[in-house]
Design a protein around this motif. Structure first.
Motif, PDB file in Angstrom:
ATOM      1  N   UNK A   1       0.852  -1.138   0.091  1.00  0.00           N
ATOM      2  CA  UNK A   1       0.133  -0.048  -0.049  1.00  0.00           C
ATOM      3  C   UNK A   1       0.879   1.175  -0.105  1.00  0.00           C
ATOM      4  N   UNK A   2       0.847   1.994  -0.998  1.00  0.00           N
ATOM      5  CA  UNK A   2       1.625   3.176  -1.208  1.00  0.00           C
ATOM      6  C   UNK A   2       0.982   4.414  -0.507  1.00  0.00           C
ATOM      7  N   UNK A   3      -0.075   4.446   0.104  1.00  0.00           N
ATOM      8  CA  UNK A   3      -0.789   5.379   0.791  1.00  0.00           C
ATOM      9  C   UNK A   3      -0.901   5.714   2.223  1.00  0.00           C
ATOM     10  N   UNK A   4      -1.205   6.869   2.694  1.00  0.00           N
ATOM     11  CA  UNK A   4      -0.911   7.143   4.128  1.00  0.00           C
ATOM     12  C   UNK A   4      -2.403   6.301   4.824  1.00  0.00           C
ATOM     13  N   UNK A   5      -3.322   5.838   3.936  1.00  0.00           N
ATOM     14  CA  UNK A   5      -4.668   5.302   4.676  1.00  0.00           C
ATOM     15  C   UNK A   5      -4.513   3.928   4.337  1.00  0.00           C
ATOM     16  N   UNK A   6      -5.368   3.243   5.010  1.00  0.00           N
ATOM     17  CA  UNK A   6      -5.670   1.682   5.090  1.00  0.00           C
ATOM     18  C   UNK A   6      -6.771   1.478   3.708  1.00  0.00           C
ATOM     19  N   UNK A   7      -6.302   0.424   3.020  1.00  0.00           N
ATOM     20  CA  UNK A   7      -7.323   0.097   1.645  1.00  0.00           C
ATOM     21  C   UNK A   7      -7.918  -1.152   1.885  1.00  0.00           C
TER      22      UNK A   7
END
Length: 139
Positions: free
Chosen positions: A73-79
């Motif tokens: 996951x490349x973002x700051x949020x859980x996906x």
């Protein structure tokens, strides 16, 4: 003539918003599209924020096909995503498939996914990753 040119200029913008199936590259393999096993993205949105770092397929001691993959996951949020694995025979026809499994890809980490076939007669696989259906575990 002018309206035809303006339509051609707008066409790429219209097509980029459509959901489609995309193959993901397997890291460490020179030509991942020539490999039999593959990963399919059913959403352009999740394809942009998740990355498949590694895919390994192997036979278990009892001859079943096991597929393991690492998703980053490349973002700051859980996906949240739904993942399903199709197992196929030597001619590419579906032999069996798993249920859709909701997976939480934690922010800025790697998540491991694994699926094992039920029978030894399968030869290949396809992993499908899609936007999740809503379920109780989601925030």
């Amino acid at each position: 003539m002018r309206s035809g040119l303006s339509f051609l200029a707008v066409l790429p913008l219209l097509l980029s918003g459509c959901a489609s199936t995309h193959q993901a590259k397997d890291k460490g393999i020179d030509d991942p599209y020539h490999q039999k096993g593959r990963i399919q993205w059913n959403s352009s949105n999740i394809r942009a924020v998740l990355q498949v770092d590694k895919v390994v397929s192997e036979r278990t001691e009892t001859g079943l096909l096991r597929v393991r993959m690492i998703i980053r996951n490349k973002t700051r949020d859980d996906i949240w995503v739904d993942i399903r694995t199709l197992f196929t025979d030597e001619q590419g026809f579906e032999k069996e498939k798993t249920n859709w499994e909701p997976i939480c890809c934690t922010a800025r980490t790697q998540t491991t996914y694994e699926a094992v076939s039920l029978g030894a007669q399968v030869c290949d696989y396809q992993v499908i990753i899609r936007d999740p259906k809503t379920h109780d575990a989601m925030p």
